[in-house]
Design an enzyme around this catalytic site. Structure first.
Site, PDB file in Angstrom:
ATOM      1  N   CYS B 419      32.703  42.769  34.820  1.00 51.18           N
ATOM      2  CA  CYS B 419      32.807  41.339  35.117  1.00 51.18           C
ATOM      3  C   CYS B 419      32.259  40.993  36.501  1.00 51.18           C
ATOM      4  O   CYS B 419      31.616  39.956  36.672  1.00 51.18           O
ATOM      5  CB  CYS B 419      34.235  40.872  34.979  1.00 51.18           C
ATOM      6  SG  CYS B 419      35.399  41.809  35.977  1.00 51.18           S
ATOM      7  N   HIS B 462      39.935  40.676  37.051  1.00 49.66           N
ATOM      8  CA  HIS B 462      38.755  40.003  36.511  1.00 49.66           C
ATOM      9  C   HIS B 462      38.080  39.222  37.630  1.00 49.66           C
ATOM     10  O   HIS B 462      38.706  38.949  38.662  1.00 49.66           O
ATOM     11  CB  HIS B 462      39.207  39.052  35.384  1.00 49.66           C
ATOM     12  CG  HIS B 462      38.083  38.511  34.559  1.00 49.66           C
ATOM     13  ND1 HIS B 462      37.111  39.326  34.012  1.00 49.66           N
ATOM     14  CD2 HIS B 462      37.783  37.243  34.166  1.00 49.66           C
ATOM     15  CE1 HIS B 462      36.267  38.581  33.334  1.00 49.66           C
ATOM     16  NE2 HIS B 462      36.640  37.304  33.413  1.00 49.66           N
ATOM     17  N   ASP B 478      32.650  31.588  33.028  1.00 47.79           N
ATOM     18  CA  ASP B 478      32.956  33.008  32.931  1.00 47.79           C
ATOM     19  C   ASP B 478      31.845  33.730  32.191  1.00 47.79           C
ATOM     20  O   ASP B 478      31.829  33.772  30.962  1.00 47.79           O
ATOM     21  CB  ASP B 478      34.299  33.228  32.229  1.00 47.79           C
ATOM     22  CG  ASP B 478      34.733  34.679  32.347  1.00 47.79           C
ATOM     23  OD1 ASP B 478      33.939  35.499  32.852  1.00 47.79           O
ATOM     24  OD2 ASP B 478      35.874  34.981  31.939  1.00 47.79           O
TER      25      ASP B 478
END
Lengths: 327, 681
Positions: B419, B462, B478
């Protein structure tokens, strides 16, 4: 100057406490420990423990740490519970003065103090009881057992007369040592300190000195059979009337009379005040010698006279008279 | 008393105390330095050998003093690097070890006991989990056992344990009551905190950092909601907002830090104006030894009291005043419909358009090309999303190392990352296209347990992107979700299932063994217990106490509060009474009572020597007393002996009872008639 004042104050204070204790815990042969005679206060460990709890509280609050606070509260609660449980444990005991024996001046008197457990199904008291005679006696630690246990107090007896038994302090810190339970007990006792025996030749006199009341003409002696009497401890075994024993009538001893004027009297007088103690010691020695030889004798202390007799009881009577003479 | 010959009493107590020190040292393994642990081990061995009689001499005073001097010097040398708190704990442990070697007098024992208890208390600074609390309780038990063994030498170990257990059980309800009722005070002064390795997210983020964090199954925090728990794709837990990029790593902008410091000094908290309905929730953060806290967008600290500990930042993130050194609990209200457009735009824009002058040339080229193709910011973002999706980007926990121009290497060569790679690349690209963008690091998702709470583990860490769109303010993007939607919907485990890298470095973790149903049940049960523990024991603060009182009493008036105090004192009194008021002795049966009453009547007149049994005494009375007294007493004694020694049936006993009553009455009457001569005796 200040020291002297301090000492005076201290004495005054001690005397006040003594009077208060005499009212609160009067002398007795046996004491049941209860709320009237038990004192309880945090011990040194208890004090440190409280300090620790305070520290934990500060630390726990400052760190906002609930577990530390919980520990603090738990220890405090434990202390509270221990307060009651140490009292309860101590209050189970019953304290008795054991059988006592007279002693001679200069000896150490040993006095047994019995710690009796409660009767019935209630739990026994546990822990160690430390026993001490006030104010500076030797300490004696007794580990309690399920039946009764005893401790022995050793008391110096420097002078003749009744034994000065001061208050006895018993204390116990069971279960956790956080609380000090104690009591100051005074005991009724009849321990007599006899004069210190001074070896000397036995000198018997024919009759009591003048001025004393004249007793009967019959004096116990060795010579002629007079009558039978119930046997007493310490009487010579060759005086026992064995015929009567064999018939199952009980134990009797034969008593004889000696002719009037035979020397059976121990005289204190004449003696000066300075010689008194010395003389008493000599008499003490002679009484023991005569008793050991199983001979009859009487004791003449001037105003007080003990008619001739023999045996351990007689010896005791005589020695007590000596111990208490002019006190 | 501890002197030369070790008697059995002290033997047990000394052994127990030594055992307690061993246990405490194990519990405090982390803060206590290795060489002090060795010293403690030596002390315990010496003490145990002495107590068991293996060794007859203890260490001499001089030796211990010398040792103390040396140890003190060494500790002083280390103390700067240890920090005050840990140094103090070490000092106390060291002193205990030396004292244990030397323990001779009662005073030493007292000091050791109290020090051991204090060390135990300090243990709670470092460990607060349920398991460790249980362990420390065990240590407490052993210390108390040592105290009891010392004062009750006649007891065996099981008896001691029984006796102590009773005391502890009696104390527990009182302690719990005190814990609930005693007022909670705020900290009196600032305390030194333990320097410890920081866990969780770091202040600066290199792509790859979060992948490492994902190997940990440790709990990061828990959140409990009063209403419904939001769905996974809304559970973005914001922790850190990073606005400074140097081409390699992202970090918090120094300007932002400075700005917030200023606001804080002026005590001006940034409270966003909420829109739409709010949902109250509570977060229990695990110790991370860092300042950041967790919140959903947009959360408001409703209680101004809480704002002393939890400071709302201008990037919608929350910071704790002190590093989170123990579990920290705070209440928030979550307004999902509030737009993030309430901050100072000029500062936000200035900070978030910054890019390094050089580096990543291919990305710069690529973005310039994209900019020409797109007419709006939205379209540009869509184009980038399409690029990610069409180029077959992969989501992996084992990305290749990209030391130079990492964004270039990621976007055009490797095309596989975690991520942080995606977030970093997207934010950089947006900034190049003149769209303010920043990286937000935090946690996403979490494991839902019933309707109560969500547990968020370290592997839920994250990173995502926020871009400023003129009409909406900050908007969450995202990029990981574009590539691996399962990461957002089902969590990391699903997302990397094929790769098999989930918690690969932590093979024994219970979380990894979710496939075994019963093991998973156990894990979830433990998690539940831990949650309740955190909420009700560790998190029982002034607020919770107030809530508890409110639910019990309705309103909190002064009268009600004093009532609480009175009732608690009463409760404690009742408890103590139940514990300690002696049970009434079982009642004597009638026949015993009557006989003893008769004795009490007769004894003043015909004294009874102590050694006289009933048989002896009745003979004595028969010989000396007139017949009308001796007769009834004779009968009473006969019946008493019959009942005491022959155990009759119930029917005959009733009969004998009446006969005894009658005999007793006759005796009393006869004595009454003889009163004048009797008193004359």
């Amino acid at each position: 100057m200040i020291n002297a004042l301090q000492q005076r104050l201290n004495q005054h204070w001690q005397a006040r406490i003594g009077r208060w204790l005499d009212r609160r815990i009067p002398p007795a042969r046996s004491h049941q420990l209860d709320h009237r005679n038990i004192f309880i206060f945090p011990s040194r460990l208890g004090g440190l423990f409280l300090l620790l709890c305070f520290g934990l509280f500060l630390l726990g609050t400052n760190y906002q740490n609930n577990l530390m606070l919980m520990l603090c509260y738990f220890l405090l609660a434990l202390m509270l519970v221990t307060l009651f449980s140490s009292y309860q444990n101590f209050a189970r005991l019953q304290v008795h003065l054991g059988k006592t024996q007279d002693c001679f001046a200069g000896d150490v008197a040993h006095i047994a103090v019995w710690l009796n457990q409660p009767q019935g199904d209630s739990l026994p008291a546990l822990g160690i009881i430390s026993m001490r005679q006030q104010p500076d006696g030797e300490e004696c630690a007794v580990t309690l057992t399920p039946s009764s246990s005893h401790g022995t107090l050793s008391i110096d007896a420097p002078h003749r007369g009744p034994l000065p038994l001061k208050r006895v302090t018993l204390s116990c810190e069971y279960p956790l040592g956080l609380f000090h339970c104690w009591t100051h007990l005074a005991f009724d006792h009849d321990v007599m300190v006899y004069p210190r025996p001074v070896p000397s030749p036995v000198t018997l006199h024919g009759k009591p000195q003048e001025g004393g009341p004249n007793s009967s003409t019959d004096k116990a002696g060795q010579d002629e059979f007079h009558h039978l009497r119930e046997y007493q401890r310490g009487e010579p075994l060759n005086h026992v009337a064995w015929k009567q024993v064999a018939k199952g009538q009980g134990m009797f001893s034969k008593h004889f009379v000696s002719e009037q004027g035979a020397p059976v009297w121990l005289n204190l007088m004449p003696c000066t005040t300075e010689q008194l103690e010395q003389r008493l010691g000599q008499l003490c020695y002679q009484i023991r010698e005569l008793t050991q030889a199983q001979q009859s004798f009487g004791l003449d202390l001037g105003k007080h006279q003990i008619t001739p007799d023999c045996g351990l009881d007689h010896q005791r009577r005589c020695l007590r008279a000596l111990a208490e003479f002019q006190l | 008393m501890i002197g030369a010959p070790a008697n059995t009493q002290d033997q047990l107590s000394q052994l127990l105390l030594s055992a307690a020190f061993v246990m405490i040292s194990i519990g405090l393994f982390e803060p206590i330095m290795g060489w002090i642990l060795v010293l403690m081990a030596c002390a315990v061995v010496i003490r145990a050998a002495y107590a068991l009689g293996v060794q007859s001499q203890t260490v001499s005073m001089t030796t211990v003093n010398l040792l103390a001097l040396l140890a003190g010097l060494v500790l002083a040398y280390f103390s700067v690097q240890l920090g005050l708190l840990v140094a103090m704990v070490n000092l106390l442990a060291m002193a205990c070890a030396l004292k244990l070697m030397l323990m001779r007098r009662r005073k030493d024992f007292r000091q050791l006991i109290v020090s051991a208890l204090f060390l135990l208390g300090c243990g709670f600074i470092f460990h607060q989990s349920m398991a460790m609390s249980g362990y420390f309780s065990l240590c407490l038990g052993v210390i108390l056992l040592a105290m009891m063994a010392r004062h009750g030498p006649q007891l065996t170990l099981p008896q001691l344990t029984g006796g102590l257990g009773r005391l502890l059980l009696q104390a527990l309800p009182i302690a719990v009551l005190a814990f609930m009722v005693m007022p909670r005070l705020g900290p009196f002064w600032q305390m030194p905190t333990a320097k410890s390795t920081e866990t969780g997210l770091a202040d600066r983020m290199k792509p790859g950092d979060i992948a490492q964090l994902s190997q940990s199954s440790a709990l990061a925090f828990r959140a409990s909601f009063t209403d419904n728990i939001p769905p996974p794709n809304q559970r973005y837990w914001r922790a850190l907002v990073m606005e400074q990029f140097d081409g390699q790593e992202w970090q918090i902008a120094p300007r932002r830090k400075w700005e917030e410091e200023q606001l804080r000094l002026q005590n001006k908290a940034f409270v966003p104006a909420p829109q739409g309905p709010g949902a109250a929730y509570q977060v229990i953060a695990e110790p991370s030894y860092q300042h950041y806290l967790f919140s959903l967008d947009v959360s408001v600290v409703s209680d101004p009291g809480v704002r002393k500990r939890v400071w709302p930042g201008t990037a919608y993130q929350l910071r704790s005043r002190d590093p989170v050194a123990s579990k920290m609990q705070y209440d928030l209200v979550y307004y999902p419909q509030t737009p993030l457009n309430q901050t100072n735009y000029s500062l936000d824009r200035q900070l978030n358009l910054q890019v390094p002058r050089q580096g990543n040339p291919r990305t710069r080229e690529w973005v310039a090309k994209l900019q020409q193709q797109s007419t709006s910011a939205r379209m540009l973002i869509d184009n980038i999303q399409r690029y990610f999706q069409q180029q077959g980007f992969e989501y992996t926990l084992r990305p290749a190392l990209m030391p130079n121009d990492p964004v270039d290497r990621f976007l055009f060569d490797n095309q596989a990352g975690f991520c942080a790679h995606y977030a970093s690349a997207l934010a950089f690209a947006l900034r190049l296209a003149d769209i303010p963008a920043r990286v937000v690091a935090g946690y996403q998702g979490g494991e839902v347990r019933g309707d109560d709470y969500v547990s968020i583990y370290q592997y839920d860490a994250h990173a995502w992107v926020e871009a400023w769109l003129d009409d909406q303010g900050w908007v969450r993007l995202d990029p990981t979700a574009w590539v691996a939607p399962s990461r957002i919907l089902y969590g990391l485990e699903r997302a990397v299932a094929e790769e098999g890298t989930f918690l690969a470095d932590d093979p024994l973790s219970l979380a990894r063994l979710k496939d075994y149903a019963w093991l998973n049940q156990v894990r979830l049960l433990l998690a539940d217990m831990d949650f309740l523990w955190s909420q009700w024991v560790l998190g029982f603060d002034a607020n919770r106490q107030r809530d508890l009182f409110k639910s019990l009493l309705g309103k909190l008036t002064a009268f009600n509060l004093s009532l609480v105090g009175v009732v608690s004192v009463l409760l404690v009194t009742i408890l103590l009474a139940v514990y300690f008021i002696p049970k009434r002795a079982p009642r004597r049966p009638l026949w015993q009572k009557r006989y003893h009453q008769a004795l009490a009547l007769l004894e003043p007149v015909w004294p009874r020597p102590r050694h006289y049994g009933p048989d002896d005494y009745v003979r004595h009375v028969n010989q000396t007393a007139p017949a009308d007294i001796a007769g009834p007493f004779n009968q009473l004694t006969q019946l008493y002996m019959y009942l005491a020694y022959q155990r009759p049936s119930a029917a005959s006993q009733r009969d004998t009872d009446t006969r005894m009553n009658r005999a007793y009455l006759r005796l009393k009457r006869a004595l009454g008639q003889h009163r004048p001569p009797a008193s004359a005796r």
